[in-house]
Design an enzyme around this catalytic site. Structure first.
Site, mmCIF file in Angstrom:
data_model
loop_
_atom_site.group_PDB
_atom_site.id
_atom_site.type_symbol
_atom_site.label_atom_id
_atom_site.label_comp_id
_atom_site.label_asym_id
_atom_site.label_seq_id
_atom_site.Cartn_x
_atom_site.Cartn_y
_atom_site.Cartn_z
ATOM 1 N N HIS A 1 20.426 29.811 51.280
ATOM 2 C CA HIS A 1 21.124 29.733 52.563
ATOM 3 C C HIS A 1 20.704 28.523 53.383
ATOM 4 C CE1 HIS A 1 22.897 33.666 52.173
ATOM 5 N NE2 HIS A 1 23.712 33.226 53.111
ATOM 6 N N ARG B 1 38.425 28.877 48.541
ATOM 7 C CA ARG B 1 37.762 29.955 47.777
ATOM 8 C C ARG B 1 37.854 31.246 48.602
ATOM 9 N NH1 ARG B 1 33.708 25.620 46.418
ATOM 10 N NH2 ARG B 1 33.508 25.588 44.147
ATOM 11 N N ARG C 1 43.291 29.788 46.353
ATOM 12 C CA ARG C 1 42.941 30.368 45.053
ATOM 13 C C ARG C 1 42.791 31.872 45.212
ATOM 14 N NH1 ARG C 1 37.501 28.712 42.006
ATOM 15 N NH2 ARG C 1 36.586 30.063 43.576
ATOM 16 N N ASN D 1 32.795 23.084 37.238
ATOM 17 C CA ASN D 1 31.569 23.902 37.331
ATOM 18 C C ASN D 1 31.562 24.959 36.228
ATOM 19 O OD1 ASN D 1 31.460 22.444 39.664
ATOM 20 N ND2 ASN D 1 32.006 24.142 41.001
ATOM 21 N N ASP D 2 32.666 25.647 36.107
ATOM 22 C CA ASP D 2 32.731 26.673 35.066
ATOM 23 C C ASP D 2 33.086 26.088 33.704
ATOM 24 O OD1 ASP D 2 31.985 29.174 36.146
ATOM 25 O OD2 ASP D 2 33.771 29.102 37.403
ATOM 26 N N ARG E 1 25.304 28.282 35.031
ATOM 27 C CA ARG E 1 25.287 27.319 36.135
ATOM 28 C C ARG E 1 24.259 27.647 37.219
ATOM 29 N NH1 ARG E 1 31.280 28.221 38.820
ATOM 30 N NH2 ARG E 1 30.375 27.516 40.758
ATOM 31 N N CYS F 1 38.891 20.291 41.098
ATOM 32 C CA CYS F 1 38.200 20.822 42.281
ATOM 33 C C CYS F 1 36.765 21.227 41.990
ATOM 34 C CB CYS F 1 38.974 21.993 42.876
ATOM 35 S SG CYS F 1 39.168 23.371 41.735
#
Ligand code: PEP
Ligand code: MG
Length: 588
Positions: free
Chosen positions: A198, A305, A341, A463-464, A474, A511
């Site tokens: 965070h 997201r 998305r 990323n994925d 990841r 993205c």
């Protein structure tokens, strides 16, 4: 690393948020309170000890409640975590067991608490579910708070800090981070934490330099020490020499000037020297980020997201709540594209109110579109909200984690059903919007020629795509060095996706994080990606990279790059060919 002559010390950590700051250290807390074991034999003393523990917990609850009530609007999303801390303060595992240990073992409250935490924390740490794993950190924050009350330790009230300082702490809890008065804090250094913590996320949002995960910062740094925080390199210099100070100050000034210049120019279009223009868009998680996206020159939203709206609450949101939320974003964006998305939950983004059995392998489990197709009611609620919001702006729908044809077919059936329902009910909506899929599962790349006939655009989620292609978790820091966007396998996949897009006449967007690093911009333009979307802070740098380039040289470069067989070799070629463009714009 220690320079004997000057006593300059260099501490290494993880770069949590870029930028450089120089200033006086302000220690928020010191490592560890020495807890000694005391036996309490008298019965009345024992009940007094239980009472002392209860008072410490009560004080901790009151302090936390006050923090929650005073959280500024922009940090509201963190309130949920603090509510979790509130619950932990009443939790049987922590509260009841500590009292049990005091009474049964006849020991002091500090010792009992320490013992219970040492038993409870590993239970969470050893869980496979990432969400539950992170709760171990919450246990630490909560028990530290009680311990401070028991030992009378002076807890620095961060909200009252009135000097321009660099905070040095074991860790900064969400409660503490949300109290920080921004204009007073130059940077952060913490012993614990990683890039996804965070503290790191908030520091990046606020553009405050931060180095995390240093390990021993609170032992090596004293109050009022002069320190340098280099948030890009992940380095802290303690007691720097005159020479280091001068060099750093020059670098910092260069960085500030460059950054200000880039942000000022970010409203300019991302057009290369030879006139090729691409869209540079922003990724957002919450509607509040839209303003920052526009301030940084974003041409639209390439990835919204939406799962974050489901995460920080106790139950699923309503259609009306979702609609309002999407409409707020669309209203600010005007005619610019807004790519919404659909829900990408589970994997590393589990909802605490889904009480299905925990999955042994969440990244390969019932995540994203798989979850939505299993729960059509939840999915349709979101689809209806999106279609309704689409009547007010330039909306695209993006489906995550598509692995084959069936999923697209089923999702489109549900989308059409949602539109028909709205039509029957006379509710305004717009079904005439582009529908695209994320290309982030290897099978989608292989099936891209078929999938391209079913949708209006592809958006590559590196990323994925890297996680699933190279078998790299990841979120696992032990294999983080293998998460390589320039791996020839990844480049070939991006190339195949772009080639098919061109052949089939659909646009190709990206993205994933690869889009955010200007070092990759030449290769992505060369491969033919039409639009790049990234965290808003990165937009000015990427736009700048596009403007500094001449795409007519890209063909030869690309041919050579695609012949290379290792990520290192591709990177060397990139630096050799386009290094000057990138070093011009990279934050120092
Ligand atoms: C991606 O996977 O690259 C992506 C953009 O989606 P997320 O990071 O939300 O999984
Ligand atoms: Mg993804």
């Amino acid at each position: 690393m220690e320079d004997q002559e000057s006593q300059e010390i260099i501490l290494k950590g993880i770069g949590g948020s870029p930028g450089i700051c120089i200033g006086k250290a302000y220690l928020v807390d010191k490592e560890g309170v020495d807890v000694v074991k005391r036996y309490i034999v008298r019965k009345d003393s024992l009940s007094a000890e239980v009472c002392r523990f209860k008072t410490a917990v009560k004080k901790a609850r009151e302090a936390l409640r006050q923090i929650i009530d005073n959280i500024p609007e922009e940090f509201r999303q963190h309130a949920q975590i603090l509510e979790t801390h509130m619950l932990l303060l009443e939790d049987k595992m922590l509260y009841d067991r500590t009292i049990e240990v005091i009474e049964k073992e006849q020991v002091n409250a500090e010792w009992a608490l320490k013992k219970v935490v040492s038993l409870v924390k590993p239970m969470f740490e050893n869980m496979t579910n990432d969400y539950l794993k992170q709760r171990a950190e919450d246990i630490t924050h909560v028990s530290d708070r009680i311990m401070d009350n028991l030992t009378g330790a002076d807890h620095v009230d961060i909200a009252r800090i009135d000097k321009r300082v660099i905070l040095v702490a074991r860790d900064l809890s969400p409660a503490e981070t949300s109290q920080i008065q921004l204009e007073r804090i130059k940077g952060f250094v913490t012993n614990r934490g990683g890039r996804a913590s965070h503290t790191s996320i908030i520091a990046r949002t606020l553009e405050i330099p931060a180095v995390l995960g240093v390990g021993n910062a609170t032992l090596k740094i004293n109050n009022d020490d002069i320190i340098i925080v280099d948030g890009k390199a992940g380095i802290v210099v303690v007691n720097p020499t005159e020479k280091t100070l001068l060099e750093t100050e020059e670098r910092r000034e260069r960085y500030e000037i460059q950054r200000a210049l880039m942000v000022r120019q970010s409203y300019l279009p991302a057009q290369s020297k030879d006139g090729v223009r691409i869209s540079v868009m922003g990724n957002i998680e919450l509607p509040e980020e839209v303003v920052s996206l526009l301030d940084h020159g974003g041409d639209g939203i390439g990835l919204y997201r939406t799962e974050f709206q489901y995460l920080s609450r106790r139950d699923f949101p309503t259609e009306e709540g979702l609609f309002e939320n999407y409409k707020d974003v669309i209203d600010v964006m005007g005619t610019r594209p807004v790519t919404i998305r659909t829900l990408d939950i589970n994997g590393d983004k589990a909802l605490n109110y889904i009480r299905d059995n925990p999955e042994p392998n969440p990244a390969l489990g019932l995540r994203a579109i798989r979850y939505c197709l299993r729960k059509p009611d939840i999915f349709k609620t979101q689809l209806r909200a999106i279609l309704r919001a689409a009547a007010f702006g330039n909306v695209r729908i993006l489906l995550p984690m598509i692995s084959g044809v069936d999923e697209v077919q089923q999702a489109i059936v549900l989308l059409d059903e949602a539109a028909q329902e709205l039509a029957r009910q006379g509710v305004p909506y717009n079904r005439d919007i582009p529908v695209g899929i994320m290309i982030e599962v290897p099978s989608a790349v292989i099936m891209a020629d078929i999938l391209a006939d079913m949708v209006d655009f592809f958006s590559i989620g590196t990323n994925d795509l890297i996680q699933y292609t190279l078998a790299i978790d990841r979120g696992n820091r032990h294999v983080a060095h293998l998460h390589q966007p320039l791996h020839p396998a990844i480049l070939r996949m991006v190339k195949r996706t772009c080639d098919i897009g061109r052949e089939k006449g659909i646009p190709i967007y990206m993205c994933g994080e690869m889009a955010a690093d200007p070092i990759f911009t030449p290769i992505l333009l060369g491969l033919g990606v039409d639009e790049l979307s990234m965290n808003p802070q990165a937009i000015p740098m990427v736009k700048n990279a596009v403007r500094a380039m001449d795409t007519s040289d890209l063909g030869a470069f690309l041919e050579e790059a695609l012949r290379l067989t290792t990520p290192k070799a591709v990177e060397a070629l990139l630096k050799q060919t386009y290094g000057s463009i990138v070093s011009n714009i990279e934050p120092v």
